[in-house]
Design a protein around this motif. Structure first.
Motif, mmCIF file in Angstrom:
data_model
loop_
_atom_site.group_PDB
_atom_site.id
_atom_site.type_symbol
_atom_site.label_atom_id
_atom_site.label_comp_id
_atom_site.label_asym_id
_atom_site.label_seq_id
_atom_site.Cartn_x
_atom_site.Cartn_y
_atom_site.Cartn_z
ATOM 1 N N ALA A 166 24.742 -16.641 -15.628
ATOM 2 C CA ALA A 166 25.213 -16.239 -16.962
ATOM 3 C C ALA A 166 24.159 -16.516 -18.020
ATOM 4 O O ALA A 166 23.340 -17.432 -17.899
ATOM 5 N N ILE A 167 24.178 -15.688 -19.066
ATOM 6 C CA ILE A 167 23.352 -15.895 -20.243
ATOM 7 C C ILE A 167 24.233 -15.599 -21.464
ATOM 8 O O ILE A 167 24.925 -14.575 -21.502
ATOM 9 N N SER A 168 24.252 -16.498 -22.424
ATOM 10 C CA SER A 168 25.120 -16.310 -23.584
ATOM 11 C C SER A 168 24.665 -15.112 -24.401
ATOM 12 O O SER A 168 23.499 -14.685 -24.317
ATOM 13 N N TYR A 169 25.577 -14.589 -25.213
ATOM 14 C CA TYR A 169 25.272 -13.422 -26.040
ATOM 15 C C TYR A 169 24.088 -13.705 -26.967
ATOM 16 O O TYR A 169 23.147 -12.904 -27.055
ATOM 17 N N GLY A 170 24.113 -14.853 -27.633
ATOM 18 C CA GLY A 170 23.038 -15.213 -28.552
ATOM 19 C C GLY A 170 21.721 -15.411 -27.835
ATOM 20 O O GLY A 170 20.663 -14.984 -28.320
ATOM 21 N N GLU A 171 21.770 -16.043 -26.660
ATOM 22 C CA GLU A 171 20.551 -16.265 -25.876
ATOM 23 C C GLU A 171 19.982 -14.945 -25.385
ATOM 24 O O GLU A 171 18.763 -14.762 -25.320
ATOM 25 N N CYS A 172 20.876 -14.015 -25.051
ATOM 26 C CA CYS A 172 20.441 -12.690 -24.581
ATOM 27 C C CYS A 172 19.687 -11.948 -25.682
ATOM 28 O O CYS A 172 18.601 -11.395 -25.453
ATOM 29 N N LEU A 173 20.242 -11.935 -26.899
ATOM 30 C CA LEU A 173 19.576 -11.263 -28.014
ATOM 31 C C LEU A 173 18.264 -11.955 -28.374
ATOM 32 O O LEU A 173 17.285 -11.297 -28.737
ATOM 33 N N HIS A 227 15.397 -3.641 -33.879
ATOM 34 C CA HIS A 227 16.129 -3.301 -32.656
ATOM 35 C C HIS A 227 17.229 -4.314 -32.350
ATOM 36 O O HIS A 227 18.309 -3.930 -31.874
ATOM 37 N N ILE A 228 16.981 -5.582 -32.652
ATOM 38 C CA ILE A 228 18.008 -6.597 -32.416
ATOM 39 C C ILE A 228 19.183 -6.403 -33.381
ATOM 40 O O ILE A 228 20.349 -6.537 -32.993
ATOM 41 N N LEU A 229 18.888 -6.080 -34.631
ATOM 42 C CA LEU A 229 19.955 -5.829 -35.601
ATOM 43 C C LEU A 229 20.811 -4.628 -35.185
ATOM 44 O O LEU A 229 22.038 -4.650 -35.325
ATOM 45 N N LEU A 230 20.174 -3.584 -34.668
ATOM 46 C CA LEU A 230 20.921 -2.413 -34.198
ATOM 47 C C LEU A 230 21.742 -2.739 -32.957
ATOM 48 O O LEU A 230 22.891 -2.294 -32.817
ATOM 49 N N THR A 231 21.185 -3.525 -32.057
ATOM 50 C CA THR A 231 21.904 -3.929 -30.842
ATOM 51 C C THR A 231 23.122 -4.776 -31.196
ATOM 52 O O THR A 231 24.182 -4.656 -30.572
ATOM 53 N N ILE A 282 24.654 -7.190 -16.428
ATOM 54 C CA ILE A 282 23.381 -6.521 -16.688
ATOM 55 C C ILE A 282 22.643 -6.359 -15.368
ATOM 56 O O ILE A 282 22.336 -7.345 -14.688
ATOM 57 N N HIS A 283 22.364 -5.135 -14.998
ATOM 58 C CA HIS A 283 21.660 -4.857 -13.744
ATOM 59 C C HIS A 283 20.155 -4.988 -13.944
ATOM 60 O O HIS A 283 19.386 -4.021 -13.840
ATOM 61 N N HIS A 284 19.752 -6.208 -14.238
ATOM 62 C CA HIS A 284 18.334 -6.488 -14.493
ATOM 63 C C HIS A 284 18.129 -7.996 -14.364
ATOM 64 O O HIS A 284 19.083 -8.755 -14.225
ATOM 65 N N PHE A 285 16.846 -8.435 -14.417
ATOM 66 C CA PHE A 285 16.580 -9.865 -14.294
ATOM 67 C C PHE A 285 16.370 -10.544 -15.648
ATOM 68 O O PHE A 285 16.123 -11.746 -15.704
ATOM 69 N N PHE A 286 16.486 -9.775 -16.737
ATOM 70 C CA PHE A 286 16.476 -10.349 -18.080
ATOM 71 C C PHE A 286 17.134 -9.360 -19.033
ATOM 72 O O PHE A 286 17.483 -8.242 -18.650
ATOM 73 N N CYS A 287 17.314 -9.774 -20.282
ATOM 74 C CA CYS A 287 17.994 -8.919 -21.264
ATOM 75 C C CYS A 287 17.032 -7.892 -21.842
ATOM 76 O O CYS A 287 16.512 -8.051 -22.954
#
Length: 310
Positions: A91-98, A159-163, A174-179
């Protein structure tokens, strides 16, 4: 697992390179040495340049900054990936992901702007050698450095603000190894038309600006080198650009494959291509620049000798 009715999930699940439990420890064993080699290799480049007065030139100044950014770049991605290899939740938190996405985009684009600055340096050195010192002065180098950091960080912030405005009400896997930007976008159930338009316009402009500088610089270099009468002179001129061109090809080749395609086409193959510019290129940079550069070899040899004598 992974179903939410929330507009903003508390966390995401990173599937990584493989979802099979038996693959996790072997992948950890593979990527831990890669991370250590990348950090140590780039750190040696920085120390060698800082400790050798012959390497106190604009080209090596930008190379040392590139090595620093590469260390930051892989540190944004690999440590979390290593933890997930040994974790059951991944798991990765929402804030950590952004946050991870922000620094990934920022450092990745900083790399491309530094490569452009190095191409400009080679252009001036080869095409205007008698004015090199006056053109590539301290003020010019600082200006290129400031632009190389400010533009990518502002681009990343946009891009982060739009996301952050997107709604996530489907899977949080997330089908990846990072955000990364595109895999996260695929999870959104709200319209991301504005986001995709921004990626294909502002994002394209930010990426193509340094790439255009590199292309124009090397076209001018190629034309100038062709005018050199001796074959030895041509080889010497091209030898100063070989390492840089190799890195540029690796970096932009893999980025173009991953990002310049529709969002719906993002597949497992793109994850593999992403490894090239996020992990392998930063690891290979110290070898590419040191093995093909006599001055860097001598600088590293002197650094090793100093370490042994202490």
């Amino acid at each position: 697992m992974g179903r939410n009715n929330l507009t903003r999930p508390s966390e995401f699940i990173l599937l990584g390179l493989s979802s099979r439990p038996e693959d996790q420890k072997p992948l950890f064993v593979v990527f831990l040495p890669i991370y250590l080699i990348t950090v140590i290799g780039n750190l040696l480049i920085i120390l060698a340049i800082r400790s050798d007065t012959r390497l106190q030139t604009p080209m090596y100044f930008f190379l040392s900054i590139l090595s620093f950014v590469d260390i930051c770049y892989v540190t944004v991605i690999i440590p979390k990936m290593l933890v997930n290899f040994l974790s059951e939740t991944k798991a990765i938190s929402y804030g950590e992901c952004l946050t991870q996405m922000y620094f990934f985009i920022a450092f990745g684009n900083t790399d491309s702007y530094l490569l452009a600055a190095m191409a400009i340096d080679r252009y001036v050195a080869i095409c205007n050698p008698f004015h090199y010192i006056t053109i590539m002065n301290h003020r010019c180098c600082v200006l290129l450095l400031v632009l190389s950091f400010c533009i990518p960080h502002l681009h990343s912030l946009l891009h982060i603000l739009l996301t952050n405005q997107l709604i996530f009400c489907a899977s949080n896997v997330i089908h990846h190894f990072f955000c990364d930007d595109q895999p996260v976008l695929k999870l959104s159930c709200s319209s991301h038309f504005v986001k995709e338009i921004t990626v294909m316009t502002e994002g394209l402009a930010v990426i193509m600006t340094p790439f255009s500088c590199i292309i124009v610089s090397y076209l001018r270099i190629f034309i100038t080198v062709l005018k050199i009468p001796s074959a030895a002179g041509k080889r010497k001129a091209f030898s100063t650009c070989g390492s840089h061109l190799t890195v540029v090809t690796l970096f932009y080749g893999s980025i173009s494959y991953v990002y310049f395609q529709p969002l719906s086409n993002y597949t497992v193959k793109d994850r593999i291509a992403t490894i090239i510019y996020t992990i392998l290129t930063p690891m290979l940079n110290p070898f590419i620049y040191s093995l093909r550069n006599k001055d860097m070899k001598q600088g590293l040899t002197k650094l090793m000798h100093r370490v042994k004598c202490q």
